[in-house]
Design an enzyme around this catalytic site. Structure first.
Site, mmCIF file in Angstrom:
data_model
loop_
_atom_site.group_PDB
_atom_site.id
_atom_site.type_symbol
_atom_site.label_atom_id
_atom_site.label_comp_id
_atom_site.label_asym_id
_atom_site.label_seq_id
_atom_site.Cartn_x
_atom_site.Cartn_y
_atom_site.Cartn_z
ATOM 1 N N GLU A 151 -27.408 10.033 -30.914
ATOM 2 C CA GLU A 151 -28.707 9.400 -31.173
ATOM 3 C C GLU A 151 -29.842 10.078 -30.415
ATOM 4 O O GLU A 151 -31.017 9.851 -30.727
ATOM 5 C CB GLU A 151 -28.639 7.900 -30.843
ATOM 6 C CG GLU A 151 -28.659 7.547 -29.374
ATOM 7 C CD GLU A 151 -27.320 7.695 -28.654
ATOM 8 O OE1 GLU A 151 -27.246 7.291 -27.476
ATOM 9 O OE2 GLU A 151 -26.359 8.224 -29.253
ATOM 10 N N CYS B 230 -20.076 8.428 -25.672
ATOM 11 C CA CYS B 230 -20.210 8.581 -24.227
ATOM 12 C C CYS B 230 -19.160 7.736 -23.489
ATOM 13 O O CYS B 230 -17.971 8.003 -23.604
ATOM 14 C CB CYS B 230 -21.640 8.251 -23.783
ATOM 15 S SG CYS B 230 -22.011 8.825 -22.104
ATOM 16 N N HIS C 187 -24.569 12.215 -26.668
ATOM 17 C CA HIS C 187 -25.295 11.127 -27.337
ATOM 18 C C HIS C 187 -25.865 11.642 -28.661
ATOM 19 O O HIS C 187 -26.919 12.293 -28.668
ATOM 20 C CB HIS C 187 -26.433 10.627 -26.449
ATOM 21 C CG HIS C 187 -25.974 9.831 -25.282
ATOM 22 N ND1 HIS C 187 -25.771 8.477 -25.353
ATOM 23 C CD2 HIS C 187 -25.661 10.210 -24.016
ATOM 24 C CE1 HIS C 187 -25.355 8.041 -24.169
ATOM 25 N NE2 HIS C 187 -25.273 9.073 -23.347
#
Length: 212
Positions: free
Chosen positions: A188, A81, A186
């Site tokens: 994650e 990001c 992202h």
């Protein structure tokens, strides 16, 4: 077990990234220590927020050169990001110079009727470097989770590793060059595909460590 330095410069929640890396079998170490970054097997540069504060925080912690040196060393490096955007030379979001690792500018989405800015939520990505290790065992055009109002615009189109389309605008979603990969979304927060990407990054570390 590979040690991954997750760089802490007060720009975002690092724990979800660390959890994904742990699940992939790595040992993440949240740190702002140049020596810990230098000694790690790999480095992750996450980030949430604005361009200028990110650069200012890196500079105040004397982390600009350690980040550049980690990339130049050849060890696997993953930006996430804002950690992608600050690798570029400058941003339309602010006035600070970026790290300049990748030639190019960070640009704001152009306004369109019915276009939501920030680009926020799930979107599909299209691979432009389909053989990239980060994409191993991931379906073509997977869904990923984005939150951003700005996107990177590299001068060299060859560094682009994936794209995403928001409204009529197709923008860079990931870059890759040598040991450096960085993504706008992202991983994650991107469900199974995103966690597989983190696992692929860890597997790359293990292979490189074994060769060394």
């Amino acid at each position: 077990m590979s040690v991954i330095a997750v760089i802490d410069y007060d720009m975002g929640n690092l724990h979800s990234v660390c959890k994904g890396l742990e699940n992939a079998g790595a040992r993440p170490k949240i740190t702002d220590s140049p020596s810990a970054i230098a000694e790690a097997d790999g480095v992750v540069l996450p980030g949430v927020g604005s361009f200028d504060p990110a650069i200012q925080h890196l500079r105040s912690r004397d982390l600009v050169e350690p980040v550049k040196e980690a990339i130049a060393s050849g060890k696997p490096f993953l930006g996430i990001c804002l950690g992608l955007q600050i690798l570029f030379e400058s941003s339309e979001e602010g006035k600070e110079a970026g790290l300049g690792v990748i030639p190019g500018v960070v640009r704001r989405f152009k306004s369109e009727p019915d276009l939501t800015i920030p680009h926020m939520g799930w979107n599909q990505i299209a691979f432009t470097q389909p053989n990239l290790t980060l994409w191993n065992n991931i379906p073509t055009e997977p869904w990923a989770y984005f939150v951003h109002s700005y996107y990177v615009d590299p001068i060299d189109p060859e560094v682009r590793a994936a794209t995403a389309t928001h409204g009529s605008q197709t923008v860079t979603a990931a870059i890759a060059r040598d040991n450096l990969v960085a993504v706008q979304f992202h991983p994650e927060k991107s469900s199974e595909a995103g966690l597989q990407m983190l696992a692929n990054f860890v597997n790359q570390l293990e292979r490189q460590k074994a060769i060394a």
